[in-house]
Design a protein around this motif. Structure first.
Motif, short mmCIF file in Angstrom:
data_model
loop_
_atom_site.label_atom_id
_atom_site.label_comp_id
_atom_site.label_asym_id
_atom_site.label_seq_id
_atom_site.Cartn_x
_atom_site.Cartn_y
_atom_site.Cartn_z
N VAL A 111 -34.74 -3.74 19.09
CA VAL A 111 -36.13 -3.88 19.50
C VAL A 111 -36.42 -2.95 20.68
CG1 VAL A 111 -37.89 -5.48 20.36
CG2 VAL A 111 -36.16 -6.27 18.72
N ILE A 112 -35.47 -2.87 21.62
CA ILE A 112 -35.68 -2.10 22.85
C ILE A 112 -35.76 -0.61 22.56
CG2 ILE A 112 -34.75 -1.58 25.13
CD1 ILE A 112 -33.37 -4.31 25.07
N VAL A 113 -34.94 -0.10 21.62
CA VAL A 113 -34.91 1.34 21.34
C VAL A 113 -36.27 1.87 20.90
CG1 VAL A 113 -34.02 3.09 19.75
CG2 VAL A 113 -32.44 1.57 20.93
N PRO A 114 -36.93 1.27 19.88
CA PRO A 114 -38.24 1.82 19.50
C PRO A 114 -39.29 1.68 20.60
CG PRO A 114 -37.78 -0.19 18.29
CD PRO A 114 -36.51 0.20 18.95
N LEU A 115 -39.20 0.61 21.40
CA LEU A 115 -40.16 0.44 22.49
C LEU A 115 -39.98 1.53 23.54
CD1 LEU A 115 -40.15 -3.45 22.97
CD2 LEU A 115 -41.85 -2.03 21.82
N LEU A 116 -38.72 1.79 23.92
CA LEU A 116 -38.45 2.86 24.88
C LEU A 116 -38.76 4.23 24.26
CD1 LEU A 116 -35.06 1.72 26.50
CD2 LEU A 116 -37.36 1.51 27.45
N TYR A 127 -42.69 0.90 8.17
CA TYR A 127 -41.49 0.37 7.53
C TYR A 127 -40.40 0.08 8.57
CZ TYR A 127 -43.51 1.75 3.04
OH TYR A 127 -44.33 1.86 1.94
N ILE A 128 -40.31 0.94 9.59
CA ILE A 128 -39.33 0.70 10.64
C ILE A 128 -39.71 -0.53 11.45
CG2 ILE A 128 -38.38 1.62 12.80
CD1 ILE A 128 -38.36 4.36 11.58
N VAL A 129 -41.01 -0.70 11.73
CA VAL A 129 -41.46 -1.89 12.44
C VAL A 129 -41.11 -3.15 11.65
CG1 VAL A 129 -43.48 -3.14 13.29
CG2 VAL A 129 -43.33 -0.66 13.60
N LEU A 130 -41.35 -3.13 10.34
CA LEU A 130 -40.97 -4.26 9.49
C LEU A 130 -39.46 -4.47 9.51
CD1 LEU A 130 -43.29 -3.79 6.37
CD2 LEU A 130 -43.36 -5.66 8.03
N GLY A 131 -38.71 -3.37 9.49
CA GLY A 131 -37.25 -3.46 9.54
C GLY A 131 -36.78 -4.14 10.81
N VAL A 132 -37.38 -3.78 11.93
CA VAL A 132 -37.02 -4.40 13.20
C VAL A 132 -37.31 -5.90 13.17
CG1 VAL A 132 -37.65 -4.54 15.64
CG2 VAL A 132 -37.30 -2.30 14.58
N LEU A 133 -38.46 -6.29 12.64
CA LEU A 133 -38.82 -7.71 12.58
C LEU A 133 -37.84 -8.49 11.70
CD1 LEU A 133 -42.71 -7.44 12.26
CD2 LEU A 133 -41.37 -8.01 14.29
N PRO A 241 -33.66 7.49 16.08
CA PRO A 241 -32.91 6.55 16.92
C PRO A 241 -33.11 5.09 16.53
CG PRO A 241 -33.96 8.23 18.27
CD PRO A 241 -34.49 8.40 16.87
N THR A 242 -34.33 4.71 16.09
CA THR A 242 -34.58 3.33 15.70
C THR A 242 -33.80 2.97 14.44
OG1 THR A 242 -36.79 3.40 16.68
CG2 THR A 242 -36.37 1.68 15.05
N VAL A 243 -33.76 3.88 13.46
CA VAL A 243 -32.99 3.65 12.24
C VAL A 243 -31.51 3.53 12.59
CG1 VAL A 243 -32.33 4.58 10.00
CG2 VAL A 243 -34.67 4.83 10.80
#
Length: 296
Positions: A111-116, A127-133, A241-243
């Motif tokens: 969660v922190i990586v995409p926010l940063l 799709y990445i947001v859904l993946g994080v959830l 980085p998020t993936v």
């Protein structure tokens, strides 16, 4: 998914597999040495393990180890993040944070990586947001088997998650500018020396303690640091980085599955559901970004 992305994903999956088997070694090691001592030993051992490979590659390519500004800065920043992440994780285990809870909090870097990343210009599609959830929900079902409460050990591990998040983003920046294996080698020397200084200041390392923790140190130093962190650096090249963080968060799943296979621990329905959610998260993260509709 093209062949390059598949290869990088497999490297990161192998990284998560090794990390997932390392929590036990880290916990056992704390019975004999302090957090800084354990971090110093494992990180310097990782550096020594990689040294012959780096020197051989440089000799084969007739090129010296790069000591330019970019390499030195990358090794120092990556090493500092690595030292912080590993040390705070060890402090969390010392303060009796449960392994399941520690695994969940550590994996919050997904969660922190995409926010940063938003602050440094990394774009995140839906799709990445859904993946994080899905991943957060899966980790909750998989790891949080007791009531959620924030204690000192939990705060240490939460700080560890922040440090590893920054580590992922720093690697993503420097791995396109510096050879990945050499960067990993440099970060181990920097992180290990920082940990050694801290151990000598705040702890009293003894050969008896190090000998007692020798097997955990060998596993953490060679497998987790020398091999897995190097695979992380190489595997992150060219990856979002998020993936990358989503794939590496599978270490929590691997730790549960390893207990099931090796220790005959039975997975509950809730844990199996958590594994399934994590699998969905990884699939979602690998989907290509949706194309924008052409304007009328």
């Amino acid at each position: 998914m093209n062949a390059f992305t598949l290869r990088q994903s497999l490297l990161l999956l192998l990284t998560a597999t090794i990390w997932g088997c390392s929590f036990v070694a880290q916990a056992v090691g704390m019975d004999h040495v302090g957090p800084f001592t354990f971090t110093a030993c494992r990180t310097l051992l990782g550096a020594l393990f990689l040294t012959p490979f780096v020197l051989y590659r440089r000799k084969r390519e007739s090129a010296p180890v790069p000591l330019n500004k970019t390499f030195v800065l990358g090794a120092l920043l990556c090493g500092l993040c690595l030292f912080a992440g590993e040390s705070f994780q060890q402090f969390g285990l010392v303060h009796d944070t449960e392994v399941g809870k520690a695994g969940f909090i550590t994996s919050l870097y997904i969660v922190i990586v995409p926010l940063l990343g938003l602050f440094v210009g990394h774009r995140v599609h839906r799709y990445i947001v859904l993946g994080v959830l899905f991943a957060v929900a899966g980790l909750w079902e998989l790891c949080m088997t007791s009531s959620l409460s924030i204690e000192l050990g939990d705060l240490y591990v939460l700080t560890c998650a922040l440090a590893f998040s920054i580590h992922i983003l720093v690697i993503a920046h420097f791995v396109t500018k510096v050879d990945g294996v050499t960067l990993a080698w440099g970060q181990f020397w920097c992180g290990g020396l920082i940990a050694l200084v801290m151990a000598l200041i705040f702890e009293t390392p003894t050969w008896e303690g190090i000998h007692g923790a020798l097997l955990p140190i060998l596993w953490a130093g060679i497998m987790s640091n020398g091999i897995a962190y190097t695979l992380q650096v190489v595997g992150q090249r060219g990856m979002n980085p998020t993936v990358a963080s989503l794939i590496m968060s599978l270490e929590s799943v691997v730790s549960v599955l390893a207990g099931w296979v090796l220790l005959n621990e039975v997975l509950s329905t809730r844990e199996l559901f958590g594994c399934a959610l994590m699998a969905v998260a990884i699939v979602l993260a690998q989907l290509p970004a949706p194309k924008k509709r052409p304007e009328a």
